[in-house]
Design a protein around this motif. Sequence first.
Motif, PDB file in Angstrom:
ATOM      1  N   TRP A  65      52.646  40.878  36.522  1.00 47.82           N
ATOM      2  CA  TRP A  65      53.995  40.895  35.963  1.00 47.82           C
ATOM      3  C   TRP A  65      54.040  41.999  34.927  1.00 47.82           C
ATOM      4  O   TRP A  65      53.195  42.069  34.035  1.00 47.82           O
ATOM      5  N   CYS A 118      51.078  40.536  32.438  1.00 44.02           N
ATOM      6  CA  CYS A 118      50.202  39.384  32.672  1.00 44.02           C
ATOM      7  C   CYS A 118      49.883  39.340  34.157  1.00 44.02           C
ATOM      8  O   CYS A 118      50.511  40.029  34.965  1.00 44.02           O
ATOM      9  N   GLU A 171      49.635  33.036  35.322  1.00 43.90           N
ATOM     10  CA  GLU A 171      50.656  33.283  34.297  1.00 43.90           C
ATOM     11  C   GLU A 171      51.761  34.183  34.856  1.00 43.90           C
ATOM     12  O   GLU A 171      52.946  33.936  34.631  1.00 43.90           O
ATOM     13  N   ALA A 195      54.000  32.134  37.046  1.00 44.16           N
ATOM     14  CA  ALA A 195      54.881  31.266  36.271  1.00 44.16           C
ATOM     15  C   ALA A 195      56.042  32.059  35.659  1.00 44.16           C
ATOM     16  O   ALA A 195      57.203  31.632  35.718  1.00 44.16           O
ATOM     17  N   VAL A 196      55.738  33.201  35.091  1.00 46.14           N
ATOM     18  CA  VAL A 196      56.781  34.042  34.498  1.00 46.14           C
ATOM     19  C   VAL A 196      57.753  34.515  35.570  1.00 46.14           C
ATOM     20  O   VAL A 196      58.970  34.435  35.403  1.00 46.14           O
ATOM     21  N   ARG A 203      57.404  28.454  33.188  1.00 43.83           N
ATOM     22  CA  ARG A 203      56.805  29.074  32.004  1.00 43.83           C
ATOM     23  C   ARG A 203      56.384  27.989  31.007  1.00 43.83           C
ATOM     24  O   ARG A 203      55.318  28.060  30.413  1.00 43.83           O
ATOM     25  N   TYR A 235      53.269  26.143  32.217  1.00 35.70           N
ATOM     26  CA  TYR A 235      52.065  26.953  32.033  1.00 35.70           C
ATOM     27  C   TYR A 235      51.543  26.844  30.600  1.00 35.70           C
ATOM     28  O   TYR A 235      50.342  26.891  30.364  1.00 35.70           O
ATOM     29  N   ARG A 236      52.462  26.679  29.649  1.00 27.71           N
ATOM     30  CA  ARG A 236      52.089  26.631  28.227  1.00 27.71           C
ATOM     31  C   ARG A 236      51.668  25.252  27.737  1.00 27.71           C
ATOM     32  O   ARG A 236      51.218  25.119  26.595  1.00 27.71           O
ATOM     33  N   GLY A 275      47.555  25.907  31.431  1.00 30.01           N
ATOM     34  CA  GLY A 275      47.307  27.325  31.714  1.00 30.01           C
ATOM     35  C   GLY A 275      45.923  27.554  32.308  1.00 30.01           C
ATOM     36  O   GLY A 275      45.799  28.130  33.397  1.00 30.01           O
ATOM     37  N   SER A 303      45.738  26.062  35.753  1.00 30.59           N
ATOM     38  CA  SER A 303      46.491  26.901  36.690  1.00 30.59           C
ATOM     39  C   SER A 303      45.703  28.148  37.067  1.00 30.59           C
ATOM     40  O   SER A 303      45.699  28.563  38.226  1.00 30.59           O
ATOM     41  N   GLU A 304      45.046  28.767  36.090  1.00 31.04           N
ATOM     42  CA  GLU A 304      44.253  29.966  36.355  1.00 31.04           C
ATOM     43  C   GLU A 304      43.073  29.648  37.278  1.00 31.04           C
ATOM     44  O   GLU A 304      42.770  30.424  38.190  1.00 31.04           O
ATOM     45  N   TYR A 311      44.497  29.178  40.698  1.00 27.57           N
ATOM     46  CA  TYR A 311      44.911  30.481  41.220  1.00 27.57           C
ATOM     47  C   TYR A 311      43.697  31.250  41.733  1.00 27.57           C
ATOM     48  O   TYR A 311      43.737  31.829  42.821  1.00 27.57           O
TER      49      TYR A 311
END
Length: 119
Positions: free
Chosen positions: A51, A59, A63, A66-67, A79, A82-83, A88, A91-92, A95
Amino acid sequence: MCTRSRDLLERLNRTGDVRLEPLQKADVVDRLSTALGRRLSQDELMASIWWLGDDGRVCAAAEAAAVAAAVATGVPVPRWLYRVPGAGPLSETAYRWVAANRGRFPGTTPYCEREPANC
């Protein structure tokens, strides 16, 4: 997997605020590298989605997904999720597992084969 995810994001882009570009496009690595302040290797570039916001924010990976989903839909929930503490990193991890195994998922014709003039 990558092209299918790209196509989904394109369909979700109700705001029109997300511009999708293949990482293989000539100037993409230069723009990302400039925004990051360091040169991205080809391996880093191709390891995940990226992104690059209008504000110069960069990012990658979960992330970035999500953005992009939040901006495309106009709904900030991805978003926010993710926070959430712990979400986060989880999710990483998910991913990275999907990225490492993306060849095992059903896909479609790769974007650069389908649209070679855009790559």
